[in-house]
Design a protein around this motif. Structure first.
Motif, PDB file in Angstrom:
ATOM      1  N   ARG A  67       0.830  -1.201   0.000  1.00 20.19           N
ATOM      2  CA  ARG A  67       0.000   0.000   0.000  1.00 20.19           C
ATOM      3  C   ARG A  67       0.872   1.263   0.000  1.00 20.19           C
ATOM      4  N   VAL A  70       2.266   1.719  -3.515  1.00 26.00           N
ATOM      5  CA  VAL A  70       1.273   2.209  -4.481  1.00 26.00           C
ATOM      6  C   VAL A  70       1.026   3.695  -4.240  1.00 26.00           C
ATOM      7  N   LEU A  74       1.936   6.567  -7.115  1.00 30.70           N
ATOM      8  CA  LEU A  74       0.980   7.495  -7.730  1.00 30.70           C
ATOM      9  C   LEU A  74       1.535   8.919  -7.777  1.00 30.70           C
ATOM     10  N   GLY A 103      -2.534  -1.603 -14.331  1.00 29.36           N
ATOM     11  CA  GLY A 103      -1.524  -2.391 -13.630  1.00 29.36           C
ATOM     12  C   GLY A 103      -1.113  -3.554 -14.519  1.00 29.36           C
ATOM     13  N   SER A 105       0.822  -7.230 -13.606  1.00 28.23           N
ATOM     14  CA  SER A 105       1.539  -8.002 -12.593  1.00 28.23           C
ATOM     15  C   SER A 105       2.355  -9.108 -13.244  1.00 28.23           C
ATOM     16  N   GLU A 114      -1.738  -6.654  -6.589  1.00 24.57           N
ATOM     17  CA  GLU A 114      -2.894  -6.142  -7.332  1.00 24.57           C
ATOM     18  C   GLU A 114      -3.915  -5.493  -6.409  1.00 24.57           C
ATOM     19  N   LEU A 117      -3.168  -1.985  -5.410  1.00 24.54           N
ATOM     20  CA  LEU A 117      -3.427  -1.045  -6.505  1.00 24.54           C
ATOM     21  C   LEU A 117      -4.927  -0.785  -6.639  1.00 24.54           C
ATOM     22  N   ARG A 118      -5.715  -1.862  -6.557  1.00 23.65           N
ATOM     23  CA  ARG A 118      -7.172  -1.694  -6.658  1.00 23.65           C
ATOM     24  C   ARG A 118      -7.717  -0.837  -5.531  1.00 23.65           C
ATOM     25  N   CYS A 120      -6.446   1.674  -4.244  1.00 29.14           N
ATOM     26  CA  CYS A 120      -6.190   3.103  -4.515  1.00 29.14           C
ATOM     27  C   CYS A 120      -6.808   3.558  -5.827  1.00 29.14           C
ATOM     28  N   CYS A 121      -6.936   2.675  -6.805  1.00 32.14           N
ATOM     29  CA  CYS A 121      -7.441   3.039  -8.129  1.00 32.14           C
ATOM     30  C   CYS A 121      -8.612   2.110  -8.432  1.00 32.14           C
ATOM     31  N   LEU A 157       1.680   0.534 -14.405  1.00 26.34           N
ATOM     32  CA  LEU A 157       2.313   0.253 -13.116  1.00 26.34           C
ATOM     33  C   LEU A 157       2.656  -1.233 -13.105  1.00 26.34           C
ATOM     34  N   LEU A 159       4.163  -4.571 -11.616  1.00 27.43           N
ATOM     35  CA  LEU A 159       4.175  -5.034 -10.222  1.00 27.43           C
ATOM     36  C   LEU A 159       4.972  -6.321 -10.055  1.00 27.43           C
TER      37      LEU A 159
END
Ligand code: PRP
Ligand code: URA
Length: 239
Positions: A67, A70, A74, A103, A105, A114, A117-118, A120-121, A157, A159
């Motif tokens: 977290r 990520v 950003l 993203g 991966s 993943e 990322l989800r 936050c986005c 992004l 990963l």
């Protein structure tokens, strides 16, 4: 060279009173950003490096570091000016993100990043590249990729928590470039990198950016990161 040791603790505590911990190596490439070596980050890394840490805790603490990666990653995407009006009728001049992202991966370990990322986005598109390191030769092998059709128009992004020889990440970047993604729109998010791997990568792809939590000491004769944390995929998924 050994990794640097540093006093780690809250900023109000005098340096001499802080406990000493090993912190990330520094490297002088503009396209490599190492997370601030805060007490929180070092404590989280200490948990996941400990061989006694059981899988449930390994997942919990690595998710927290992911977290942080990520959130920092950003900050490396461009923004444009955005003026808004608040409920009290005043203007506030701020910014907003512009541009599409996705993203990608590197399976399997990269899939662990993943969810961060989800979180936050919302509803972010996620592509997959299956690359496995041969256990004998440590050379990466590409098995599969499935990526958004318009990936060439997106910021990517990429990963993968572990960056050892850099072979897997290099292969993934080559796949992205073949699909038309310009290097400068690739951001690689990583937990632990080896100094040799990240240096070669930064030189080979000078326009992409790496955000990592820690540059470790080096590699052992099996090309595992040392001190490292062992096999990330095994500890997160199957151990
Ligand atoms: C690990 C890790 C990276 C790669 C790093 O994956 O997740 O993808 O090795 O090593 P490199 O920098 O030397 O290429 P592995 O191939 O073991 O597969 P896994 O994700 O299924 O564990
Ligand atoms: N992959 C891992 O999971 N750990 C290492 O140290 C190297 C490759």
């Amino acid at each position: 060279a050994p990794s640097p040791a540093q006093g780690v603790g809250p900023i109000y505590q005098p340096d001499g009173e802080k406990p000493t911990a090993t912190v990330s190596k520094e490297i002088s490439y503009d396209n490599v950003h190492v997370l601030p070596q805060t007490p929180q980050l070092i404590a989280l890394l200490t948990m996941i490096r400990d061989k006694r840490t059981v899988r449930a805790d390994f997942i919990f603490y690595s998710n927290r570091i992911i977290r942080l990666l990520v959130e920092e990653g950003l900050n490396h995407l461009p923004v444009v000016e955005q003026s808004v009006t608040t409920p009290v009728g005043r203007a506030y001049l701020g910014v907003k993100f512009e541009g599409k992202i996705c993203g990608v991966s590197i399976m399997r370990a990269g899939e662990a990043m993943e969810q961060g990322l989800r979180d936050c986005c919302r509803s972010v598109r996620i592509g997959k590249i299956l690359i496995q390191r041969d256990e004998e030769t440590c050379m990466p092998k590409l098995f599969y990729d499935k990526l958004p059709a318009d990936i060439a128009d997106r910021w990517v992004l990429l990963l993968d928590p572990m960056f050892a020889t850099g072979g897997s990440a290099t292969m993934a970047v080559e796949v992205l470039k073949q699909k038309g993604v310009p290097e400068h729109r690739i951001l690689f998010l990583n937990l632990i990198a080896s100094p040799s791997g990240v240096t070669e990568f930064a030189e080979r792809f000078p326009k992409l950016r790496v955000v990592t939590a820690f540059i470790d000491q080096g590699l052992d004769d099996k090309k595992y990161i040392i001190p490292g944390l062992g096999d990330f995929g095994d500890r997160y998924y199957t151990l």
